[in-house]
Motif scaffolding. Structure first.
Motif, PDB file in Angstrom:
ATOM      1  N   ASP A   1       1.854   5.371   9.321  1.00  0.00           N
ATOM      2  CA  ASP A   1       1.854   6.807   9.573  1.00  0.00           C
ATOM      3  C   ASP A   1       0.680   7.560   8.950  1.00  0.00           C
ATOM      4  OD1 ASP A   1       5.063   6.003   8.731  1.00  0.00           O
ATOM      5  OD2 ASP A   1       4.618   6.728  10.760  1.00  0.00           O
ATOM      6  N   TYR A   2       0.155   7.042   7.854  1.00  0.00           N
ATOM      7  CA  TYR A   2      -0.950   7.697   7.157  1.00  0.00           C
ATOM      8  C   TYR A   2      -2.096   6.697   7.038  1.00  0.00           C
ATOM      9  CZ  TYR A   2       2.594  11.060   5.645  1.00  0.00           C
ATOM     10  OH  TYR A   2       3.601  11.990   5.620  1.00  0.00           O
ATOM     11  N   TRP A   3      -3.309   7.204   7.199  1.00  0.00           N
ATOM     12  CA  TRP A   3      -4.500   6.355   7.168  1.00  0.00           C
ATOM     13  C   TRP A   3      -5.578   6.967   6.303  1.00  0.00           C
ATOM     14  CZ3 TRP A   3      -5.002   1.633   9.651  1.00  0.00           C
ATOM     15  CH2 TRP A   3      -3.954   1.279  10.522  1.00  0.00           C
ATOM     16  N   GLY A   4      -6.328   6.082   5.660  1.00  0.00           N
ATOM     17  CA  GLY A   4      -7.516   6.525   4.962  1.00  0.00           C
ATOM     18  C   GLY A   4      -8.698   6.592   5.915  1.00  0.00           C
TER      19      GLY A   4
ATOM     20  N   SER B   1       4.998   5.614  -3.428  1.00  0.00           N
ATOM     21  CA  SER B   1       5.595   4.519  -4.187  1.00  0.00           C
ATOM     22  C   SER B   1       6.784   3.878  -3.483  1.00  0.00           C
ATOM     23  CB  SER B   1       6.017   5.011  -5.578  1.00  0.00           C
ATOM     24  OG  SER B   1       6.986   6.026  -5.461  1.00  0.00           O
ATOM     25  N   ARG B   2       7.343   4.565  -2.490  1.00  0.00           N
ATOM     26  CA  ARG B   2       8.462   3.994  -1.736  1.00  0.00           C
ATOM     27  C   ARG B   2       8.039   3.531  -0.347  1.00  0.00           C
ATOM     28  NH1 ARG B   2      12.750   2.383  -4.801  1.00  0.00           N
ATOM     29  NH2 ARG B   2      13.011   3.847  -6.521  1.00  0.00           N
ATOM     30  N   ASN B   3       6.743   3.452  -0.121  1.00  0.00           N
ATOM     31  CA  ASN B   3       6.214   3.043   1.175  1.00  0.00           C
ATOM     32  C   ASN B   3       5.592   1.663   1.101  1.00  0.00           C
ATOM     33  OD1 ASN B   3       5.980   6.136   1.015  1.00  0.00           O
ATOM     34  ND2 ASN B   3       5.775   5.727   3.209  1.00  0.00           N
ATOM     35  N   ALA B   4       5.834   0.870   2.145  1.00  0.00           N
ATOM     36  CA  ALA B   4       5.012  -0.314   2.314  1.00  0.00           C
ATOM     37  C   ALA B   4       3.597   0.148   2.639  1.00  0.00           C
ATOM     38  CB  ALA B   4       5.554  -1.180   3.445  1.00  0.00           C
ATOM     39  N   MET B   5       2.614  -0.562   2.086  1.00  0.00           N
ATOM     40  CA  MET B   5       1.219  -0.187   2.294  1.00  0.00           C
ATOM     41  C   MET B   5       0.464  -1.354   2.932  1.00  0.00           C
ATOM     42  SD  MET B   5       1.020   2.896   1.060  1.00  0.00           S
ATOM     43  CE  MET B   5      -0.758   3.134   0.899  1.00  0.00           C
ATOM     44  N   GLY B   6      -0.374  -1.033   3.885  1.00  0.00           N
ATOM     45  CA  GLY B   6      -1.095  -2.074   4.588  1.00  0.00           C
ATOM     46  C   GLY B   6      -2.599  -1.890   4.525  1.00  0.00           C
ATOM     47  N   TRP B   7      -3.293  -2.987   4.785  1.00  0.00           N
ATOM     48  CA  TRP B   7      -4.753  -2.963   4.945  1.00  0.00           C
ATOM     49  C   TRP B   7      -5.089  -3.488   6.333  1.00  0.00           C
ATOM     50  CZ3 TRP B   7      -8.318  -0.926   1.669  1.00  0.00           C
ATOM     51  CH2 TRP B   7      -7.920  -0.648   0.351  1.00  0.00           C
ATOM     52  N   PHE B   8      -6.000  -2.807   6.977  1.00  0.00           N
ATOM     53  CA  PHE B   8      -6.509  -3.201   8.276  1.00  0.00           C
ATOM     54  C   PHE B   8      -8.026  -3.194   8.217  1.00  0.00           C
ATOM     55  CE2 PHE B   8      -2.748  -3.063  11.064  1.00  0.00           C
ATOM     56  CZ  PHE B   8      -1.828  -2.505  10.197  1.00  0.00           C
ATOM     57  N   ARG B   9      -8.643  -3.786   9.202  1.00  0.00           N
ATOM     58  CA  ARG B   9     -10.098  -3.754   9.277  1.00  0.00           C
ATOM     59  C   ARG B   9     -10.540  -3.683  10.736  1.00  0.00           C
ATOM     60  NH1 ARG B   9     -11.481  -9.957   7.242  1.00  0.00           N
ATOM     61  NH2 ARG B   9     -10.755 -11.045   9.123  1.00  0.00           N
ATOM     62  N   GLN B  10     -11.737  -3.139  10.914  1.00  0.00           N
ATOM     63  CA  GLN B  10     -12.289  -3.015  12.261  1.00  0.00           C
ATOM     64  C   GLN B  10     -13.776  -3.309  12.212  1.00  0.00           C
ATOM     65  OE1 GLN B  10     -11.462   0.714  14.230  1.00  0.00           O
ATOM     66  NE2 GLN B  10     -11.799  -0.207  16.237  1.00  0.00           N
ATOM     67  N   ALA B  11     -14.159  -4.349  12.933  1.00  0.00           N
ATOM     68  CA  ALA B  11     -15.564  -4.718  13.060  1.00  0.00           C
ATOM     69  C   ALA B  11     -16.145  -4.023  14.285  1.00  0.00           C
ATOM     70  CB  ALA B  11     -15.687  -6.232  13.184  1.00  0.00           C
TER      71      ALA B  11
ATOM     72  N   GLN C   1      -1.389  18.236   1.037  1.00  0.00           N
ATOM     73  CA  GLN C   1      -1.524  17.381   2.205  1.00  0.00           C
ATOM     74  C   GLN C   1      -1.752  15.942   1.741  1.00  0.00           C
ATOM     75  OE1 GLN C   1      -4.537  18.680   4.917  1.00  0.00           O
ATOM     76  NE2 GLN C   1      -4.274  16.957   6.309  1.00  0.00           N
ATOM     77  N   ALA C   2      -0.987  15.025   2.312  1.00  0.00           N
ATOM     78  CA  ALA C   2      -1.099  13.625   1.914  1.00  0.00           C
ATOM     79  C   ALA C   2      -2.447  13.056   2.337  1.00  0.00           C
ATOM     80  CB  ALA C   2       0.023  12.816   2.552  1.00  0.00           C
ATOM     81  N   GLN C   3      -3.042  12.278   1.435  1.00  0.00           N
ATOM     82  CA  GLN C   3      -4.353  11.718   1.705  1.00  0.00           C
ATOM     83  C   GLN C   3      -4.475  10.339   1.073  1.00  0.00           C
ATOM     84  OE1 GLN C   3      -7.565  14.146   0.249  1.00  0.00           O
ATOM     85  NE2 GLN C   3      -9.052  13.285   1.662  1.00  0.00           N
ATOM     86  N   LEU C   4      -5.111   9.427   1.795  1.00  0.00           N
ATOM     87  CA  LEU C   4      -5.426   8.096   1.275  1.00  0.00           C
ATOM     88  C   LEU C   4      -6.943   7.956   1.258  1.00  0.00           C
ATOM     89  CD1 LEU C   4      -2.858   5.952   3.313  1.00  0.00           C
ATOM     90  CD2 LEU C   4      -2.640   6.727   0.953  1.00  0.00           C
ATOM     91  N   VAL C   5      -7.483   7.504   0.141  1.00  0.00           N
ATOM     92  CA  VAL C   5      -8.923   7.379   0.014  1.00  0.00           C
ATOM     93  C   VAL C   5      -9.266   5.976  -0.470  1.00  0.00           C
ATOM     94  CG1 VAL C   5     -11.009   8.228  -1.107  1.00  0.00           C
ATOM     95  CG2 VAL C   5      -9.179   9.825  -0.497  1.00  0.00           C
TER      96      VAL C   5
ATOM     97  N   CYS D   1      -6.850   1.492   4.527  1.00  0.00           N
ATOM     98  CA  CYS D   1      -5.496   1.356   4.029  1.00  0.00           C
ATOM     99  C   CYS D   1      -4.608   2.331   4.787  1.00  0.00           C
ATOM    100  CB  CYS D   1      -5.405   1.593   2.524  1.00  0.00           C
ATOM    101  SG  CYS D   1      -5.638   3.287   1.987  1.00  0.00           S
ATOM    102  N   ALA D   2      -3.323   1.997   4.813  1.00  0.00           N
ATOM    103  CA  ALA D   2      -2.379   2.801   5.579  1.00  0.00           C
ATOM    104  C   ALA D   2      -1.006   2.717   4.941  1.00  0.00           C
ATOM    105  CB  ALA D   2      -2.323   2.311   7.025  1.00  0.00           C
ATOM    106  N   ALA D   3      -0.205   3.738   5.163  1.00  0.00           N
ATOM    107  CA  ALA D   3       1.146   3.794   4.617  1.00  0.00           C
ATOM    108  C   ALA D   3       2.175   3.751   5.731  1.00  0.00           C
ATOM    109  CB  ALA D   3       1.332   5.063   3.788  1.00  0.00           C
TER     110      ALA D   3
END
Length: 125
Positions: free
Chosen positions: A113-116, A30-40, A1-5, A96-98
């Motif tokens: 599509d995927y989130w830590g 490795s073939r995905n754009a990866m993003g960072w988000f934040r929530q206060a 199962q895909a996981q981001l930590v 982080c997210a993919a």
């Protein structure tokens, strides 16, 4: 199962630096754009930045431009967020997210599509 930590969060004084890591497991991103988000607290999740699958292209929110930078090591299946000159308003949970598209640099959370699980960053004044 895909996981981001995510890891690397913590408490830092204003003007300080932190480096967040996002390690993927279960599949390669490795073939995905990866993003960072934040929530206060009490606020919506907001875009911080994103990096293309190759690492050649990045895009940042105006609020962090010039202070934050994203990099990636595809051999380690890991993405990094270097945060410099931190401000109290940077306090948030960072995620982080993919994104399934490799070359696009989306800034909307719905495009990912995927989130830590997130890591807390607290900046004291």
């Amino acid at each position: 199962q895909a996981q981001l930590v995510e890891s690397g969060g913590g408490l830092v004084q204003a003007g300080g630096s932190l480096r967040l890591s996002c390690a993927a497991s279960g599949r390669t991103f490795s073939r995905n754009a990866m993003g960072w988000f934040r929530q206060a607290p009490g606020k919506e999740r907001e875009f911080v930045g994103t990096i293309s699958w190759s690492g050649r292209s990045q895009r940042y929110a105006d609020s962090v431009k010039g202070r934050f930078s994203i990099s990636r090591d595809n051999a380690k299946n890991t993405v990094y967020l270097q945060m410099n000159n931190l401000k109290p308003e940077d306090t948030a949970v960072y995620y982080c997210a993919a994104h399934s598209g490799g070359n696009l640099l989306p800034d909307s959370a719905s495009d990912y599509d995927y989130w830590g699980q997130g890591t807390q960053v607290t900046v004291s004044s």
